[in-house]
Design an enzyme around this catalytic site. Structure first.
Site, PDB file in Angstrom:
ATOM      1  N   LYS A 264      90.357   5.439 -86.734  1.00  0.00           N
ATOM      2  CA  LYS A 264      91.077   4.891 -87.884  1.00  0.00           C
ATOM      3  C   LYS A 264      90.403   3.603 -88.363  1.00  0.00           C
ATOM      4  O   LYS A 264      89.893   2.829 -87.540  1.00  0.00           O
ATOM      5  CB  LYS A 264      92.525   4.537 -87.471  1.00  0.00           C
ATOM      6  CG  LYS A 264      93.446   5.719 -87.255  1.00  0.00           C
ATOM      7  CD  LYS A 264      94.850   5.235 -86.877  1.00  0.00           C
ATOM      8  CE  LYS A 264      95.771   6.383 -86.518  1.00  0.00           C
ATOM      9  NZ  LYS A 264      96.134   7.222 -87.666  1.00  0.00           N
ATOM     10  N   ARG A 338     100.494  16.639 -83.307  1.00  0.00           N
ATOM     11  CA  ARG A 338     100.878  18.060 -83.330  1.00  0.00           C
ATOM     12  C   ARG A 338     100.347  18.797 -82.106  1.00  0.00           C
ATOM     13  O   ARG A 338     100.906  19.799 -81.686  1.00  0.00           O
ATOM     14  CB  ARG A 338     100.399  18.686 -84.645  1.00  0.00           C
ATOM     15  CG  ARG A 338      98.917  18.631 -84.840  1.00  0.00           C
ATOM     16  CD  ARG A 338      98.513  18.733 -86.311  1.00  0.00           C
ATOM     17  NE  ARG A 338      98.842  17.530 -87.067  1.00  0.00           N
ATOM     18  CZ  ARG A 338      98.619  17.368 -88.359  1.00  0.00           C
ATOM     19  NH1 ARG A 338      98.048  18.331 -89.061  1.00  0.00           N
ATOM     20  NH2 ARG A 338      98.954  16.249 -88.975  1.00  0.00           N
TER      21      ARG A 338
HETATM   22  N1  BES Z   1     100.249   8.578 -85.888  1.00  0.00           N
HETATM   23  C1  BES Z   1      99.674   9.032 -87.096  1.00  0.00           C
HETATM   24  C2  BES Z   1     100.666   9.088 -88.254  1.00  0.00           C
HETATM   25  C3  BES Z   1     101.225   7.794 -88.743  1.00  0.00           C
HETATM   26  C4  BES Z   1     100.657   7.137 -89.821  1.00  0.00           C
HETATM   27  C5  BES Z   1     102.344   7.242 -88.152  1.00  0.00           C
HETATM   28  C6  BES Z   1     101.207   5.948 -90.282  1.00  0.00           C
HETATM   29  C7  BES Z   1     102.889   6.053 -88.592  1.00  0.00           C
HETATM   30  C8  BES Z   1     102.328   5.408 -89.657  1.00  0.00           C
HETATM   31  C9  BES Z   1      99.098  10.432 -86.907  1.00  0.00           C
HETATM   32  O1  BES Z   1      98.633  10.733 -85.645  1.00  0.00           O
HETATM   33  C10 BES Z   1      97.931  10.540 -87.824  1.00  0.00           C
HETATM   34  O2  BES Z   1      96.971   9.876 -87.605  1.00  0.00           O
HETATM   35  N2  BES Z   1      98.058  11.380 -88.823  1.00  0.00           N
HETATM   36  C11 BES Z   1      97.034  11.593 -89.768  1.00  0.00           C
HETATM   37  C12 BES Z   1      96.913  13.080 -89.950  1.00  0.00           C
HETATM   38  C13 BES Z   1      95.677  13.502 -90.678  1.00  0.00           C
HETATM   39  C14 BES Z   1      94.447  13.213 -89.869  1.00  0.00           C
HETATM   40  C15 BES Z   1      95.796  14.985 -90.931  1.00  0.00           C
HETATM   41  C16 BES Z   1      97.445  10.918 -91.064  1.00  0.00           C
HETATM   42  O3  BES Z   1      98.635  10.869 -91.369  1.00  0.00           O
HETATM   43  O4  BES Z   1      96.576  10.384 -91.751  1.00  0.00           O
HETATM   44 MN    MN Z   2      96.597  10.159 -85.338  1.00  0.00          MN
END
Ligand code: BES
Ligand code: MN
Ligand code: ZN
Length: 484
Positions: A264, A338
């Site tokens: 990230k 997931r």
């Molecule tokens: N933990 C994150 C989602 C999230 C984002 C929670 C902001 C709380 C605040 C999750 O694991 C994630 O990284 N999701 C990605 C999915 C994508 C790679 C398909 C996302 O939401 O960008």
């Molecule tokens: Mn994630």
């Protein structure tokens, strides 16, 4: 915090919540003695206080059995529901406590139904003083929250005590969520779960990496493989005699989500200690259910892993296999929630409960769709959805039902190399994730998936929330169980 029946009119603070209409008819307001009533009356006639929503008038009193008067406006009667009352109470109590009042009287009885008010008063009183400040050095300028006793004109011991227990469950969850990744990783979380199990007499099983391999938990193992802190899977059981239902809760417990090799960017990585909220909530619900002595068999399944990049981390293009045998192509290692939920949902399905409820900080897309004040509900059963939404509305943790049927998005779950791919296009990301999870749930079981990524972390305080973890959904789940 102690809540007592109002008996005499004396305390450090007097708190009165009024709607606009109440100020117009203040002569009918009962519960205030002559001099104070005249005083409030004159504030109203001077338009110093009109009952406007979110307004606060605070005045020191002299020659009174109260030291300070707090008037809070609730706005128009038509739009004033129990959730606004609860939020306003928490806000008022927080202010009162921070301004060093030890005791407060609150006058509520004109506002709503007795039981509803009593329960929400318990919640507000239980939540108002919470802050996460254990790591701050407390010097001589530190002013602790002073409020200890509340005297209320609404008093129903059972409802108030239920409200306080709901609040305590939520705070229990917040306390763990707010702990950073250098304190909570899968095995330290499991230690806490074992302590809870011990204290509340719950059955507890913790699976380490060897057991996870033997049990074919390929999703959890893949996500945890990049960290020096190995993953854990936890199964807690609360089993009262003559249980009338069997409900399973499933929680995502990523103790830190760096994104893994699909790392990230920095602005998205802070607050990712909060990615364990689902698991913390499930643990809090198990504890709350035992405290409330519910007559329901409850199972809590928690998948704990740390999503980190390293030489041993799982990689884009990897093909893994979840517990039910389905193979998954990894498109993005940041879509890890997931994967850990997949195995856990298989486990929950295997015990054949009456309903499965999973909660997860799953997708940024859900936060984009619904904002930071509302979670997404995906459900394969209308009755469960209806009951769960009713609980959420009563407790003020807002949900919005999202589609769980979408053939076009379902089409994008397909991979040329495996049964499924873990990530699709950006658009409809929350629905994609829900459809992915559906592949691991027994379709004969009522199932609700709650995506709490939006309301999970608060950047400022309001109502029953302060900056940091909200533990959103704990009170809703307990309310759902209480009303089964
Ligand atoms: N933990 C994150 C989602 C999230 C984002 C929670 C902001 C709380 C605040 C999750 O694991 C994630 O990284 N999701 C990605 C999915 C994508 C790679 C398909 C996302 O939401 O960008
Ligand atoms: Mn994630
Ligand atoms: Zn995540």
């Amino acid at each position: 915090m102690q809540i007592k029946r109002l008996s005499s009119q004396a305390a450090d603070a007097l708190l009165i919540l009024l709607r606009e209409e109440d100020t117009e008819n203040f002569s009918n307001f009962s519960g205030l003695d002559g001099k104070l009533r005249d005083f409030v009356m004159s504030l109203i006639s001077r338009k110093d206080f009109t009952g406007k929503k979110g307004s606060l008038v605070k005045l020191p009193l002299f020659d009174s059995s109260f030291k300070n008067l707090y008037l809070i406006g609730l706005g128009k009667e038509k739009k004033c529901d129990i959730n606004l009352i609860r939020d306003s109470l928490a806000w008022g109590f927080r202010k009162i406590g921070r301004e060093r009042n030890k005791t407060a009287c609150v006058l509520l009885k004109n506002l709503s139904s007795y039981k509803e008010l009593a329960l929400s008063l318990g919640e507000a009183a239980g939540l108002c003083g919470y802050v996460f400040d254990k790591y701050k050095t407390k010097d001589e300028n530190y002013e602790p929250f002073a409020l200890e006793e509340i005297f209320s004109d609404i008093y129903d011991e059972n409802e108030i005590s239920t409200g306080i227990k709901l609040a305590e469950a939520q705070i229990f969850s917040r306390e763990i969520i707010n702990e950073p990744g250098c304190v909570i990783w899968p095995s330290t979380f499991a230690d806490i779960a074992q302590d809870v199990a011990h204290e509340f007499n719950l059955e507890c099983e913790v699976w380490d990496e060897n057991k996870l391999k033997a049990e074919r938990m390929g999703g959890i193992l893949a996500v945890g493989s990049g960290s020096k802190n190995p993953p854990r899977f936890i199964h807690l059981t609360y089993k009262p005699e003559n249980a009338k239902k069997k409900i399973a809760f499933v929680g995502k417990g990523i103790t830190f989500d760096s994104g893994g090799l699909d790392i990230k960017p920095e602005n998205f990585m802070t607050t990712m200690k909060g990615d364990k909220t689902g698991a913390c909530n499930v643990l809090a619900i198990m504890r709350g259910a035992a405290e409330l002595k519910l007559d329901i068999e409850i199972h809590g399944f928690m998948s704990l892993a740390e999503n980190m990049p390293s030489g041993s981390a799982y990689k884009p293009d990897d093909i893994i296999r979840a517990r039910n045998g389905k193979s998954i192509e990894i498109d993005n290692t940041d879509a890890e929630g997931r994967l850990v939920l997949a195995d856990a949902l298989c486990m929950a399905s295997e015990i054949k409960p009456d309903a499965i409820i999973d909660m997860a900080t799953l997708t940024g897309a859900c936060a984009v769709a619904l904002g930071k004040f509302r979670a997404g509900l995906f459900c394969n059963d209308d009755k469960l959805a209806e009951n769960f939404l009713a609980s959420s509305n009563r407790r003020g943790e807002l949900l919005w039902r999202m589609p769980l049927e979408d053939d076009n998005i379902a089409e994008t779950l397909k991979s040329p190399y495996a049964d499924l791919i873990n990530c699709g296009e950006r658009y409809g990301g929350a629905i994609f994730a829900a459809l992915f999870l559906k592949e691991f749930v027994d379709e004969n079981i009522a199932w609700a998936h709650v995506d709490i990524a939006g309301p999970d972390f608060k950047d400022k305080e309001y109502g029953v929330y302060v900056k940091g973890a909200s533990a959103f959904c704990v009170r809703t789940c307990l309310d759902y169980l209480l009303n089964l």
